[in-house]
Design an enzyme around this catalytic site. Sequence first.
Site, PDB file in Angstrom:
ATOM      1  N   LYS A  26       3.539 -17.485  25.699  1.00  0.00           N
ATOM      2  CA  LYS A  26       3.613 -18.681  26.567  1.00  0.00           C
ATOM      3  C   LYS A  26       2.210 -19.221  26.831  1.00  0.00           C
ATOM      4  CE  LYS A  26       7.560 -16.747  28.938  1.00  0.00           C
ATOM      5  NZ  LYS A  26       8.418 -17.000  27.778  1.00  0.00           N
ATOM      6  N   LYS A  59       9.120  -8.520  14.405  1.00  0.00           N
ATOM      7  CA  LYS A  59      10.145  -8.888  15.384  1.00  0.00           C
ATOM      8  C   LYS A  59      11.443  -8.119  15.099  1.00  0.00           C
ATOM      9  CE  LYS A  59      11.684 -11.965  18.456  1.00  0.00           C
ATOM     10  NZ  LYS A  59      11.152 -12.051  19.791  1.00  0.00           N
TER      11      LYS A  59
HETATM   12  P1  ADP Z   1      11.473 -15.750  28.414  1.00  0.00           P
HETATM   13  O1  ADP Z   1      12.850 -15.297  28.075  1.00  0.00           O
HETATM   14  O2  ADP Z   1      11.461 -16.824  29.452  1.00  0.00           O
HETATM   15  O3  ADP Z   1      10.634 -16.044  27.219  1.00  0.00           O
HETATM   16  P2  ADP Z   1       9.998 -13.263  28.766  1.00  0.00           P
HETATM   17  O4  ADP Z   1      10.658 -12.092  29.363  1.00  0.00           O
HETATM   18  O5  ADP Z   1       9.751 -13.276  27.300  1.00  0.00           O
HETATM   19  O6  ADP Z   1      10.828 -14.528  29.212  1.00  0.00           O
HETATM   20  O7  ADP Z   1       8.601 -13.524  29.484  1.00  0.00           O
HETATM   21  C1  ADP Z   1       8.490 -13.685  30.898  1.00  0.00           C
HETATM   22  C2  ADP Z   1       8.142 -12.367  31.564  1.00  0.00           C
HETATM   23  O8  ADP Z   1       6.794 -12.010  31.268  1.00  0.00           O
HETATM   24  C3  ADP Z   1       8.150 -12.401  33.053  1.00  0.00           C
HETATM   25  O9  ADP Z   1       9.449 -12.300  33.575  1.00  0.00           O
HETATM   26  C4  ADP Z   1       7.269 -11.196  33.417  1.00  0.00           C
HETATM   27  O10 ADP Z   1       8.076 -10.052  33.620  1.00  0.00           O
HETATM   28  C5  ADP Z   1       6.438 -10.960  32.159  1.00  0.00           C
HETATM   29  N1  ADP Z   1       4.985 -10.996  32.316  1.00  0.00           N
HETATM   30  C6  ADP Z   1       4.128 -10.301  31.542  1.00  0.00           C
HETATM   31  N2  ADP Z   1       2.859 -10.521  31.872  1.00  0.00           N
HETATM   32  C7  ADP Z   1       2.874 -11.400  32.907  1.00  0.00           C
HETATM   33  C8  ADP Z   1       1.852 -12.034  33.697  1.00  0.00           C
HETATM   34  N3  ADP Z   1       0.559 -11.790  33.482  1.00  0.00           N
HETATM   35  N4  ADP Z   1       2.238 -12.884  34.683  1.00  0.00           N
HETATM   36  C9  ADP Z   1       3.545 -13.134  34.915  1.00  0.00           C
HETATM   37  N5  ADP Z   1       4.561 -12.563  34.191  1.00  0.00           N
HETATM   38  C10 ADP Z   1       4.230 -11.715  33.205  1.00  0.00           C
HETATM   39 MG    MG Z   2      10.173 -14.600  25.663  1.00  0.00          MG
END
Ligand code: ADP
Ligand code: MG
Length: 312
Positions: free
Chosen positions: A271, A125
Site C-alpha cells: 500500500k 504468492k
Molecule cells: P487489505 O485486505 O486491505 O489489503 P491487508 O491485511 O493486506 O489488508 O493490510 C492491512 C493490514 O496491514 C492492517 O490491517 C494491519 O494489520 C497491517 N499492518 C502492517 N503494518 C502496518 C503499519 N505499519 N501500520 C498499519 N497497519 C499495518
Molecule cells: Mg492486502
Amino acid sequence: MKIVIALGGNALGNSLKEQLQLVRQSAKPIVDLIEAGHDVVIAHGNGPQVGMINNAFEESRKSNSSIPEVPFAECNAMSQGYIGFHLQNAIREELENRNINKSIGTIITQVIVDKDDPAFNNPTKPIGGFYSKEEADRLSQETSYIFVEDSGRGYRRVVPSPKPIDIVEKDMVTTLLENNHLVITVGGGGIPVYKDNNRFIGIDAVIDKDFASAKLAEKLDANYLIILTAVEKVAINFGKEGEKWLSRLDIESIDKYIDEGHFAPGSMLPKIEAAKAFALSKKGRTALITSLEKASQGIRGETGTIIENCKL
Ligand code: ADP
Ligand code: MG
C-alpha cells in the site's frame, strides 16, 4: 474530484456469505463520496475469493479427472465477475436508497505485465489449498506448478506477482466515467496478460491489487487514490512499543521507514509503495490510506494517512 478507491479484504470478507452481507455496508461510504459529487472508480482485492474458486477446481479434479485444469487467469476472471456482481448490486441499491440516478457496472479487466519481470523467476504468492509433499511432487511433475512449504502447514502452489504496466480496458473506463457512470475494474489486481503480436495472453500470476489500483489511478489521471483497509491510519512501530499513528507521510520519510521495516510485506508495504508511486507520478496527486468506515472523513482531511509529494 476523480477518485480511485481500492477496497481491501475487510470490505468483502472471507466467504461468499460474509461478502453478500458486507458489500451492503461497504457500499455506504462509497456512495457518500458519490453523493459529495466525486467521480469514483472502484477497484478491489480477491485473495480469498480466487482461492476458493481455484480450490474448488483443484479438489474436484482430485476425484474426477474429466474436470479440466482451469488456469489461474480464468479463476481470476471468475472472481472479478462474481465480486463485481455483489458490489454493483449493493452499490446500486444504496444509490437508489438515496435517489441518486447513476448506473454501475463491472469490467472484466486485463492488466499488462512484462514477460521478463524478475518476479517470474521468483514466484512468492501462495494460492490454493495445502498438499502433502508426495502430492506436491506428483502435481509439479504433471503440471508446471511450483510448490513451497508454507509455515509448517504443508505444501502450497506459488505464483509470481509481477508489477502492472498498463490497463488494457482503460479507455473504456475513462469513457464510462466521463459519461457519469460508475465502474468496478481491476478486480483482484486485474488478470495478468502479456502481449504477443496482436494477442493478449493470460498468465498464472497475481498482480497486487494495491499496485494495480495505483496504476489505474495514474492512467485515469485521478486526483486521489484511496486505499481502504482495516486500519484508520498507518503506524510506525505498528503493534509495538512506541507505536505512532501517522496523519501524513512525506516521500523522504517513506523510504527511511521502509528501510527500518515498519510496514509488513504482503500487507501494509504494498500500500505504501503503491501510494508513493502514485503521489510521485504527477503534481497534485494524493494518496490516502484509511479504513472503509472513515473514507468520507478521510477525503475531508479529518483522518487517515495522507501521502503526497510536496516537492513536485
Ligand atoms: P487489505 O485486505 O486491505 O489489503 P491487508 O491485511 O493486506 O489488508 O493490510 C492491512 C493490514 O496491514 C492492517 O490491517 C494491519 O494489520 C497491517 N499492518 C502492517 N503494518 C502496518 C503499519 N505499519 N501500520 C498499519 N497497519 C499495518
Ligand atoms: Mg492486502
